[in-house]
Design a protein around this motif. Sequence first.
Motif, PDB file in Angstrom:
ATOM      1  N   UNK A  40       0.829  -1.210   0.000  1.00  0.00           N
ATOM      2  CA  UNK A  40       0.000   0.000   0.000  1.00  0.00           C
ATOM      3  C   UNK A  40       0.866   1.264   0.000  1.00  0.00           C
ATOM      4  N   UNK A  41       1.945   1.247   0.769  1.00  0.00           N
ATOM      5  CA  UNK A  41       2.836   2.412   0.794  1.00  0.00           C
ATOM      6  C   UNK A  41       3.499   2.622  -0.574  1.00  0.00           C
ATOM      7  N   UNK A  42       3.891   1.534  -1.202  1.00  0.00           N
ATOM      8  CA  UNK A  42       4.520   1.638  -2.520  1.00  0.00           C
ATOM      9  C   UNK A  42       3.518   2.164  -3.547  1.00  0.00           C
ATOM     10  N   UNK A  43       2.279   1.694  -3.481  1.00  0.00           N
ATOM     11  CA  UNK A  43       1.235   2.190  -4.392  1.00  0.00           C
ATOM     12  C   UNK A  43       0.984   3.679  -4.176  1.00  0.00           C
ATOM     13  N   UNK A  44       1.012   4.095  -2.916  1.00  0.00           N
ATOM     14  CA  UNK A  44       0.807   5.509  -2.619  1.00  0.00           C
ATOM     15  C   UNK A  44       1.944   6.359  -3.183  1.00  0.00           C
ATOM     16  N   UNK A  45       3.176   5.864  -3.052  1.00  0.00           N
ATOM     17  CA  UNK A  45       4.300   6.607  -3.603  1.00  0.00           C
ATOM     18  C   UNK A  45       4.228   6.684  -5.125  1.00  0.00           C
ATOM     19  N   UNK A  46       3.752   5.613  -5.745  1.00  0.00           N
ATOM     20  CA  UNK A  46       3.602   5.629  -7.206  1.00  0.00           C
ATOM     21  C   UNK A  46       2.620   6.722  -7.629  1.00  0.00           C
ATOM     22  N   UNK A  47       1.532   6.874  -6.883  1.00  0.00           N
ATOM     23  CA  UNK A  47       0.559   7.926  -7.187  1.00  0.00           C
ATOM     24  C   UNK A  47       1.172   9.307  -6.999  1.00  0.00           C
ATOM     25  N   UNK A  48       1.947   9.468  -5.932  1.00  0.00           N
ATOM     26  CA  UNK A  48       2.592  10.755  -5.673  1.00  0.00           C
ATOM     27  C   UNK A  48       3.557  11.116  -6.807  1.00  0.00           C
ATOM     28  N   UNK A  49       4.165  10.099  -7.391  1.00  0.00           N
ATOM     29  CA  UNK A  49       5.179  10.317  -8.435  1.00  0.00           C
ATOM     30  C   UNK A  49       4.615  10.209  -9.858  1.00  0.00           C
ATOM     31  N   UNK A  50       3.303  10.304  -9.998  1.00  0.00           N
ATOM     32  CA  UNK A  50       2.676  10.137 -11.316  1.00  0.00           C
ATOM     33  C   UNK A  50       3.220  11.121 -12.343  1.00  0.00           C
ATOM     34  N   UNK A  51       3.604  12.304 -11.898  1.00  0.00           N
ATOM     35  CA  UNK A  51       4.099  13.318 -12.838  1.00  0.00           C
ATOM     36  C   UNK A  51       5.389  12.880 -13.526  1.00  0.00           C
TER      37      UNK A  51
END
Length: 355
Positions: free
Chosen positions: A315-326
Motif C-alpha cells: 500500500x505504501x509503494x502504491x501511494x508513492x507511485x501515485x505521488x510520483x505520477x508526474x
Amino acid sequence: MRKNLKKATALFLGAAMLLTAAACGKDGKETQSGSAGAGGDGQVYKFVFAHCEANDASTHDAVADAIKEYLEEHAPGRFEVEIYTDGQLGSDRENIESVQEGTVTMTGQSTPVQVSFVPSLAIFDAPFAYRTLDDCEALLADKELMDLVNAEFEKAGLKQGLWVVGGYRHLTTNKEIKEIGDVKGMKIRTMENKYHMALWECLGVTATPLASSEIFTALQQGTVDGQENDYGVIVMKDIVSVQKYLTETHHLVAFNSYILNLDWYNNLPEDLQKVFDEALAYAKEVGDNYTYENQENYRQQILDKGVVINQFTGDQISEMKEICASVYDMIRDAEGMEPAIYEAFTKALEDIYAK
C-alpha cells in the motif's frame, strides 16, 4: 590479456587500439596469419569489453567472462578477446562513446547512463513500475516493445546485445524510515538522471546527484543524509559501514544493458555472427544466474553488518507511485522519446498487470 592491468597501462593500450582500429577499419578486423579456426579465412576479430564494475565480483564481469569463454571454446582462434574492468578505459559514458567510435567493442551499464545516447530508454526510469523482478523479465520479452527499442539503439550506431535484470534500488539512511513522510527534507544522493531526481523531489526530498565514486565520502562527511542503490552496490561500495538503516522501497529496478558497436557486429562473417549470438545468449543466462544467486547473499551481508532493514508495504509503494505520477508524464514528453515506444511500454505493463 590480464584484466587487472594498472590504469596507466590500460590507457596506453587504449591508445594503441585507436591506431589498430585506424589500420583495420571500424569493424575491428585483423588479418593475422596462422590458425584461424572454423571458416579458415585467416582473419581474427578483436573484441574489447570495457566496464566500470569490479573485476571478478560483478554482474558485468560475469557477462564479459562468459562471452570470452564461449567465443574461445566455439570459435578458437577467431576472436582476440580483451576485458578491461574497474573503469580502466574510462567512465561509463566514455565507454559508450568508445563503443560508438569502434575503439571498444562492447560495454555494459544500467540504462540511466545510456539514456543520454538513446533517449527512449527513459521508460526504464519509470518509478514503482514492477511488482516483482518477473515483471521486468516479462517486459523485456515483449517483442513489439523491444523491436522498437533495438531500432533506437541502431540509430545511435549501437547494437543491443543482451539485458540482465539487476535488483531493486532501495534507500539507505542514518534515520529510520517507516512512513513515506519520514523522508521529507532529507538530502538523498541519486544518479545524475533527471527522472530519478524528479522521483525523490516528488517525495519531498532534496535530490543530490553525485558520481558513484563520491557516494561513500559524501555519506561519511554528512554532505548527504542517504543514498539509493541495489543491494550489490550497497555492499561493494561499503555503504553499510556509514549507514544504519535500509528501507526496501522498491522504487526502481536496475536494467543492465550490454551494447556493442553495430558496424563491428554487421561485419562479422555469417558463421561468426551465429557463434557470437550464441555467446550473447549464454552470457545472459550466466548474468541472470549471477544476479539472482547474489541478491539474497548481498541482503544477508547487509544484515550481518548490523544494518536494520525495514520494508515498505504494498500500500505504501502504491501511494508513492501515485505521488510520483508526474514522472510518467515527464518521461512520456521527454525530448527524443519515441511516442510509439512509450505507448508500447504502457501497453506491455497493462498486459503484465492483467496476468
